[in-house]
Design a protein around this motif. Structure first.
Motif, PDB file in Angstrom:
ATOM      1  N   CYS A   3       0.867  -1.189   0.000  1.00 16.44           N
ATOM      2  CA  CYS A   3       0.000   0.000   0.000  1.00 16.44           C
ATOM      3  C   CYS A   3       0.901   1.236   0.000  1.00 16.44           C
ATOM      4  N   GLU A  57      -0.652   4.547  -0.554  1.00 17.32           N
ATOM      5  CA  GLU A  57      -1.442   5.747  -0.275  1.00 17.32           C
ATOM      6  C   GLU A  57      -2.856   5.339   0.126  1.00 17.32           C
ATOM      7  N   THR A 108     -10.175   4.393  -0.494  1.00 20.30           N
ATOM      8  CA  THR A 108      -9.380   3.843  -1.597  1.00 20.30           C
ATOM      9  C   THR A 108      -7.975   3.557  -1.105  1.00 20.30           C
ATOM     10  N   VAL A 148      -4.271   2.625  -2.462  1.00 22.21           N
ATOM     11  CA  VAL A 148      -3.443   2.595  -3.663  1.00 22.21           C
ATOM     12  C   VAL A 148      -2.284   1.632  -3.392  1.00 22.21           C
ATOM     13  N   ARG A 192       1.151  -0.802  -5.067  1.00 23.59           N
ATOM     14  CA  ARG A 192       2.048  -1.111  -6.182  1.00 23.59           C
ATOM     15  C   ARG A 192       2.619  -2.493  -5.915  1.00 23.59           C
ATOM     16  N   SER A 233      -9.077   1.774 -10.209  1.00 27.83           N
ATOM     17  CA  SER A 233      -8.230   2.639 -11.039  1.00 27.83           C
ATOM     18  C   SER A 233      -8.276   2.160 -12.493  1.00 27.83           C
ATOM     19  N   LYS A 275      -3.001   3.297 -16.257  1.00 28.73           N
ATOM     20  CA  LYS A 275      -2.070   3.861 -15.256  1.00 28.73           C
ATOM     21  C   LYS A 275      -1.609   2.660 -14.407  1.00 28.73           C
ATOM     22  N   THR A 307       0.585   1.807 -10.457  1.00 30.04           N
ATOM     23  CA  THR A 307      -0.103   1.598  -9.187  1.00 30.04           C
ATOM     24  C   THR A 307      -1.522   1.176  -9.536  1.00 30.04           C
ATOM     25  N   PHE A 308      -2.192   0.581  -8.582  1.00 28.54           N
ATOM     26  CA  PHE A 308      -3.592   0.214  -8.799  1.00 28.54           C
ATOM     27  C   PHE A 308      -4.366   0.424  -7.503  1.00 28.54           C
ATOM     28  N   ASP A 309      -5.670   0.691  -7.649  1.00 25.00           N
ATOM     29  CA  ASP A 309      -6.487   1.035  -6.478  1.00 25.00           C
ATOM     30  C   ASP A 309      -7.546  -0.037  -6.224  1.00 25.00           C
ATOM     31  N   THR A 363     -11.063  -0.009  -3.798  1.00 24.50           N
ATOM     32  CA  THR A 363     -11.873   0.878  -2.963  1.00 24.50           C
ATOM     33  C   THR A 363     -12.813   0.009  -2.138  1.00 24.50           C
ATOM     34  N   SER A 407     -13.478   2.447 -12.791  1.00 26.31           N
ATOM     35  CA  SER A 407     -12.305   2.042 -13.568  1.00 26.31           C
ATOM     36  C   SER A 407     -12.586   2.216 -15.061  1.00 26.31           C
TER      37      SER A 407
END
Ligand code: FES
Length: 469
Positions: free
Chosen positions: A52, A54, A64, A66, A68, A105, A109, A112-114, A116, A173
């Motif tokens: 994680c 963020e 959410t 975030v 990587r 997300s 992009k 990174t991926f989100d 929620t 998304s």
């Protein structure tokens, strides 16, 4: 001067027809089935560790997270797919709880991926997630998974995206993906919420709708009281509302995500306004044959190559992880010398429900815990094979053709289950002896199978069995 201006030829902007995902050209340029599988590889479910980086509070009780990947690779997924995440809700030395969460997300992009997560105060996992996942937390994931996603290329990209409550996450998304790509598209989003302040992502949606003429967003407040200044729609989903926001609904591909009742209503209404079944895509976790078949086809295409890739990535993730300092309060799952998660390789203990419990000070309040004797259990059901559930203390007779979950649950064995199709991993249990035939869809990891675990929702018994449940 005036003359000069009138003579200037203003070029019409050249627009790409339809939508094309950025990876589509890569896939299209490959030759032969092996290359196609290689190109498709990244979408095959893989096991990986993610950190994680963020946390973003959202309205509507959502948060959410975030992430990587720890191995530094991007996460290649399609807009609408989800990941299975192992949450150590009961501590690092206990089995984690697996849950599926849609990626909110955009895959455009991918570094990174989100995910929620909506907090359900009565749930086991989501309150723990909100309280415990912080930047630096490392979790084990499996994915991406799911056949509910935007197509890779669509020459006539006309969509109606329906979301209710937390169902907005995969739809978000999709909206973010379309907004980030060039090309012609015509998108209508209809988002149902229970309260004025409950529409997650509403600021971003308002911004996207204000700068991207291809995307229109409508909100409806369900049937709750609305504030005086409410300018959106009100009431539950109806055919009239569908006609109001998208009179041409029957020319659009419809993607819908929300609670089951909402999806059932949507299916019926979409039929009423002339949308063909083949144009309706829904995030059903239970029993949608079409989804499962699509997913199986995707798996079949990529399976060999992807297993190789998954192994390599899992190894590099473990190497990476072992090299990290145990600082910053990182969740450290702990690998043993063979690289197996200690949590999944722990010796299994059967529990006698009648045995005296250990006292609070840790001392054993009773005599030695003995292994219960299955021959003394009550036996229920009919069938040629016997399943002994040691924690529940019951024998269940089953047929070799039926999936184990149904008869077990009917007999009162407490096994949590969500998808019932071998995808989510929530029904995972341990077999102490006996053989099963399992037909899963990515809901269990290879090393968990090696540790004796199986998914009873998609497994049939081949012999008598003793099960730790
Ligand atoms: S219920 Fe989802 S894998 Fe069994």
């Amino acid at each position: 001067m005036t003359e000069l201006l009138t003579e200037t030829i203003v070029q019409e902007p050249h627009r790409i027809r339809g939508l094309e995902m950025p990876w589509n050209r890569v896939m299209g340029s490959t030759e032969g089935p092996a290359s196609a599988a290689r190109a498709l590889g990244p979408w095959h479910p893989q096991e990986f560790m993610a950190e994680c980086v963020e946390i973003v509070p959202e309205v509507g009780g959502m948060m959410t997270f975030v992430f990587r990947r720890c191995d530094g690779a991007p996460l290649a997924f399609r807009a609408g797919q989800y990941v299975n995440v192992a949450f150590p809700v009961n501590g690092e030395d206990q089995d984690p709880a697996d849950r599926s969460y849609s990626l909110s997300s955009a895959p455009t992009k991918p570094w990174t991926f989100d995910i929620t997560v909506k907090r359900d105060p009565t749930g086991l996992v989501s309150p723990w997630v909100h309280q415990n996942i912080k930047p630096g937390t490392v979790l084990e994931m499996l994915g991406p998974v799911g056949a509910f996603h935007l197509p890779d290329a669509d020459r006539r990209a006309r969509y109606l995206l329906l979301a209710a409550g937390a169902g907005i996450t995969p739809i978000m998304s999709m909206v973010r993906t379309i907004h980030s790509l060039p090309g012609q598209a015509d998108v209508v989003v209809l988002y149902h919420g229970a309260a004025d302040e409950g529409f997650a992502f509403n600021k971003e949606l308002a911004y996207i709708a204000s700068v991207d003429s291809r995307i229109r967003v409508f909100y409806s407040l369900g049937d709750r009281a609305k504030p005086a200044d409410w300018e959106g729609l009100s009431g539950r989903l109806t055919a009239a509302m569908l006609n109001e926001v998208a009179p041409d609904a029957n020319g659009r591909q419809v993607y819908a995500c929300g609670p089951e009742g909402y999806l059932n209503t949507a299916t019926e209404l979409l039929g009423n306004v002339g949308v063909d079944d083949t144009s309706i895509h829904m995030e059903f976790f239970t029993g949608d044959r079409q989804t499962i078949l699509e997913y199986q086809a995707e798996l079949a295409l990529a399976v060999d190559i992807a297993e190789e890739i998954a192994e390599e990535i899992a190894d590099s993730a473990e190497d990476y992880y072992e090299g990290q300092p145990a600082a910053f309060g990182l969740y450290e799952p702990g690998y043993d010398a063979e690289g197996t998660l200690q949590a999944t390789g722990m010796p299994l203990e059967t529990v006698d429900p009648d045995a005296p419990e250990a006292s609070d000070d840790g001392s054993d309040a009773g005599a030695e815990v003995s292994t219960p004797d299955a021959s003394s259990f009550e036996t229920v059901g009919t069938g040629s094979l016997t399943l002994s559930f040691m924690r529940t203390g019951i024998n269940v007779r089953v047929d070799p053709t039926e999936h184990i979950l149904g008869p077990a649950q009917r007999a009162g064995v407490r096994i949590g289950a969500n998808c019932k199709e071998g995808m989510c991993g929530s029904c995972k249990v341990v077999k102490l002896s006996g053989e099963v035939e399992m037909n899963h869809q990515g809901g269990i990891r290879a090393r968990e199978i090696d540790a004796g675990k199986f998914l009873p929702c998609c497994s049939t018994a081949r012999t008598d069995m003793v099960i730790d449940a």
